[in-house]
Design an enzyme around this catalytic site. Structure first.
Site, PDB file in Angstrom:
ATOM      1  N   ASP A  21       9.175 -38.669   6.109  1.00 62.31           N
ATOM      2  CA  ASP A  21       9.744 -37.403   5.678  1.00 62.31           C
ATOM      3  C   ASP A  21       9.226 -37.172   4.253  1.00 62.31           C
ATOM      4  OD1 ASP A  21      11.447 -35.143   5.500  1.00 62.31           O
ATOM      5  OD2 ASP A  21      12.995 -36.367   4.547  1.00 62.31           O
ATOM      6  N   ASP A  23      10.772 -34.606   1.362  1.00 62.04           N
ATOM      7  CA  ASP A  23      11.785 -34.438   0.322  1.00 62.04           C
ATOM      8  C   ASP A  23      12.851 -35.526   0.419  1.00 62.04           C
ATOM      9  OD1 ASP A  23      10.417 -32.126  -0.414  1.00 62.04           O
ATOM     10  OD2 ASP A  23      11.652 -30.853   0.871  1.00 62.04           O
ATOM     11  N   SER A  30      15.834 -31.302  -3.825  1.00 61.80           N
ATOM     12  CA  SER A  30      16.543 -30.272  -4.571  1.00 61.80           C
ATOM     13  C   SER A  30      17.333 -29.405  -3.600  1.00 61.80           C
ATOM     14  CB  SER A  30      15.552 -29.398  -5.349  1.00 61.80           C
ATOM     15  OG  SER A  30      16.202 -28.267  -5.892  1.00 61.80           O
ATOM     16  N   TYR A  33      15.709 -26.213  -2.998  1.00 62.39           N
ATOM     17  CA  TYR A  33      14.384 -26.331  -2.393  1.00 62.39           C
ATOM     18  C   TYR A  33      13.280 -26.568  -3.442  1.00 62.39           C
ATOM     19  CZ  TYR A  33      16.812 -24.407   1.645  1.00 62.39           C
ATOM     20  OH  TYR A  33      17.709 -24.204   2.660  1.00 62.39           O
ATOM     21  N   THR A  64       7.913 -32.854   7.962  1.00 64.16           N
ATOM     22  CA  THR A  64       8.947 -32.316   7.092  1.00 64.16           C
ATOM     23  C   THR A  64       9.460 -30.953   7.528  1.00 64.16           C
ATOM     24  OG1 THR A  64       9.374 -31.636   4.778  1.00 64.16           O
ATOM     25  CG2 THR A  64       7.109 -31.468   5.544  1.00 64.16           C
ATOM     26  N   CYS A 103       7.775 -27.806   9.666  1.00 63.49           N
ATOM     27  CA  CYS A 103       8.456 -26.720  10.376  1.00 63.49           C
ATOM     28  C   CYS A 103       8.877 -25.691   9.337  1.00 63.49           C
ATOM     29  CB  CYS A 103       9.677 -27.252  11.123  1.00 63.49           C
ATOM     30  SG  CYS A 103      10.744 -25.915  11.743  1.00 63.49           S
ATOM     31  N   HIS A 105      10.707 -22.989   9.940  1.00 64.76           N
ATOM     32  CA  HIS A 105      11.795 -22.173  10.471  1.00 64.76           C
ATOM     33  C   HIS A 105      13.158 -22.522   9.887  1.00 64.76           C
ATOM     34  CE1 HIS A 105       8.660 -22.410  13.729  1.00 64.76           C
ATOM     35  NE2 HIS A 105       8.744 -21.105  13.516  1.00 64.76           N
ATOM     36  N   CYS A 111      13.775 -22.969  16.990  1.00 65.08           N
ATOM     37  CA  CYS A 111      12.411 -23.433  17.287  1.00 65.08           C
ATOM     38  C   CYS A 111      12.455 -24.827  17.910  1.00 65.08           C
ATOM     39  CB  CYS A 111      11.582 -23.450  16.007  1.00 65.08           C
ATOM     40  SG  CYS A 111      12.166 -24.699  14.824  1.00 65.08           S
ATOM     41  N   CYS A 113      10.323 -27.182  16.711  1.00 64.09           N
ATOM     42  CA  CYS A 113       9.629 -28.073  15.777  1.00 64.09           C
ATOM     43  C   CYS A 113      10.516 -28.584  14.646  1.00 64.09           C
ATOM     44  CB  CYS A 113       8.386 -27.394  15.209  1.00 64.09           C
ATOM     45  SG  CYS A 113       8.653 -25.805  14.403  1.00 64.09           S
TER      46      CYS A 113
END
Length: 196
Positions: A21, A23, A30, A33, A64, A103, A105, A111, A113
């Protein structure tokens, strides 16, 4: 060495494939983001850890969720710049990432993904012509642990990022996983087992 450690060495180290992964694992997380390359800052020791794994012949992929794109907080161009900064930092220590899959979305988009769904894994298998079964998947969120279990990868939870809150959620479940303080510690354990 515990029975689980022997299983790791026998089953999961053989594939030489590690899925990370981003973040909370490679870089600091964060709640608002990571929206641009200036907001991307590596967790201490993570870049060196990736370099060490790479030098030991592990193929490294990043998977991610980046719903900030779907939320309109940043765009693909911004994300590409973030990933260029990350990849350059890893290359500067003679490491290598095979690919970055994301991804864009929002959770409500439905979705296939967004982790823990397997769409990104399916894409990896098709593009690279590999099977990710028996890979090692390292993350800090419940979605990472669920995904790892669903694809028969070894789930490793880090206490960085969302890891401590995820650990609390996992406490009263029968979901199998290993836990380490950070990516550097997980890397030490993986490489130690490989040497046995």
């Amino acid at each position: 060495m515990s029975a689980f450690d022997r299983e790791i060495r026998k089953e999961y180290l053989h594939s030489k494939l590690i899925i990370l992964d981003r973040d909370g694992v490679i870089n600091k997380n964060s709640k608002s983001y990571i929206k641009n390359k200036n907001e991307w800052n590596p967790i201490e020791g993570s870049i060196k850890a990736i370099s060490r794994l790479s030098k030991h012949g592990f193929k490294i992929l990043v998977v991610t969720n980046q719903s900030g794109i779907g939320r309109g907080l940043f765009n693909k161009h911004d994300l590409d710049k973030i990933h260029l900064k990350m990849s350059s930092a890893i290359r500067s220590m003679d490491g290598h990432i095979e690919g970055i899959y994301y991804c864009p979305h929002k959770p409500e988009d439905g979705c296939n993904c967004r982790k823990p769904k397997t769409g990104l894994i399916d894409k990896i298998e098709k593009k690279l012509n590999i099977k990710v079964e028996k890979a090692i998947l390292i993350g800090d969120s419940m979605s990472d642990i669920i995904l790892a279990n669903s694809i028969n990868a070894l789930p490793i939870l880090l206490k960085t990022g969302n890891g401590k809150s995820t650990l609390k959620k996992l406490k009263n479940t029968d979901i199998r996983y290993l836990c380490f303080d950070n990516l550097a510690e997980a890397t030490k354990a993986i490489l130690k087992l490989e040497m046995l």
